[in-house]
Design a protein around this motif. Structure first.
Motif, PDB file in Angstrom:
ATOM      1  N   ARG A 299     -14.999 -35.582   0.316  1.00 48.91           N
ATOM      2  CA  ARG A 299     -13.911 -35.187  -1.180  1.00 48.91           C
ATOM      3  C   ARG A 299     -13.092 -36.258  -1.801  1.00 48.91           C
ATOM      4  N   ASP A 300     -11.902 -36.848  -0.601  1.00 40.03           N
ATOM      5  CA  ASP A 300     -11.042 -37.060  -0.731  1.00 40.03           C
ATOM      6  C   ASP A 300     -11.497 -38.932  -0.938  1.00 40.03           C
ATOM      7  N   SER A 304     -11.127 -41.006  -4.451  1.00 43.02           N
ATOM      8  CA  SER A 304     -10.519 -41.951  -4.563  1.00 43.02           C
ATOM      9  C   SER A 304     -11.411 -43.868  -5.398  1.00 43.02           C
ATOM     10  N   GLY A 314      -9.181 -34.866  -9.430  1.00 50.68           N
ATOM     11  CA  GLY A 314      -8.826 -33.335  -8.442  1.00 50.68           C
ATOM     12  C   GLY A 314      -9.077 -32.620  -8.476  1.00 50.68           C
TER      13      GLY A 314
END
Length: 348
Positions: A299-300, A304, A314
């Motif tokens: 997910r991160d 990004s 986010g």
């Protein structure tokens, strides 16, 4: 029995021009299976869709409904299962609760109103307010008179004269309520019952693990759409319970699907580049729940690469999706996801 199944049965009975009775819980006390505002339908032959109790009271309700349909007049009923009253009924349920219900005849001559209007709201995309007379000393506001309003526009059934505007105003007030409640106004009691549309879920990715998610959501009575860009994934089957299974390119989902109408969207293509395209298309939306399958690091990484598209994305994107229930199979993961969606939608 989910809301979608109730709507499907209503359409079928309506097409056959069968008499139907709408049963609405308007007051409860103690421990009860359903709460104020809950609705079920009972057909002329005693068949019912939905539950007021766990199946204990529906037989008696069906008998009451038969008389209401024959008399073509709304009536109320009380089931007091607290303590000695439970033994009096001879059911031994032990729920220690009280339910008061309103039974309204739905007839072909009146186009099955007011439930036809309620059903249209349930199948729609906007919240509605429903106000119904449950007690009255006023001739222009008989028991069962109902107003249904969406975005300030009210449809009123069964009221006359000055009662029309009073009931329409009560329905507009209901739009601001979070829970069903009863108010006393000018010689009558009014049930205010907020009405939320049936949830609409979009599943982006038709992998094998999407099958239990779609099936369980359909069993809950939700409207479910599954989409994928891989024809073979859709062709192998398993999505018969979905309202729609559609082939669509990830970068064209906004054009191909009514994205704003979905309450919840799950991105689960199991392909990083495809998920990135999906999320880029969804980043500026305002759906009530948006989640992506996979671990936090995945997910991160996706976030990004999307900060330039939507810097605050986010805060909206859930991942990992689902409640932490120790899920370790497609079925239990589907359960955890749907539980989280249900909780999110009910709190909003």
């Amino acid at each position: 029995m989910g809301a979608r199944q109730i709507l499907e049965s209503f359409d079928r009975w309506r097409a056959a021009r069968e008499p139907i009775v709408l049963v609405t819980v308007y007051e409860t006390a103690g421990s009860t299976y359903s709460k104020a505002g809950h609705r079920i339908l009972i057909a002329a032959n005693g068949d019912y869709r939905g539950l007021v109790s766990g199946g204990c009271l529906e037989g008696d309700l069906a008998e009451r409904a038969r008389h209401v349909a024959a008399a073509q007049q709304a009536s109320t009923g009380t089931y007091d299962l607290r303590d000695a009253a439970d033994e009096l009924w001879g059911l031994g349920i032990g729920c220690n609760g009280l339910l008061r219900v309103l039974l309204q005849p739905l007839l072909a001559e009146s186009d099955y109103q007011p439930f036809a209007a309620i059903a249209a709201c349930m199948a729609g995309a906007r919240a509605a307010g429903v106000a119904t007379i449950i007690e009255s000393t006023r001739a222009e506001l008989p028991i069962g008179a109902t107003a249904v309003t969406v975005a300030g526009e009210a449809q009123v059934f069964g009221a006359r004269g000055a009662g029309i505007e009073l009931l329409a105003g009560a329905a507009r007030e209901t739009l601001r309520a979070r829970l069903a409640h009863v108010s006393e106004e000018q010689g009558c009691s009014i049930l205010h019952a907020p009405l939320r549309p049936v949830p609409r879920l979009l599943v982006l990715g038709a992998g094998l693990d999407a099958i239990p998610l779609v099936t369980m959501a359909a069993e809950l009575g939700w409207f479910v759409t599954v989409a994928d860009h891989r024809p073979a994934y859709l062709a192998r089957g398993g999505f018969e319970r979905a309202e729609r299974a559609q082939l669509v390119e990830p970068e064209r989902i906004v054009d191909a699907l009514p994205i704003p109408e979905f309450d919840a969207i799950i991105v689960m293509s199991h392909h990083l580049a495809t998920d990135r395209k999906y999320l880029a298309e969804l980043a500026r939306g305002s759906n009530r729940y948006l989640g992506v399958l996979g671990p936090p690091a995945r997910r991160d990484r996706l976030l990004s690469e999307l900060t330039s598209v939507a810097p605050d994305f986010g805060q909206r994107l859930k991942g990992p999706v689902g409640l932490d229930i120790g899920a370790d199979s497609p079925e239990s993961i589907a359960l955890s996801i749907l539980a989280e969606i249900q909780s999110t939608l009910r709190l909003q």
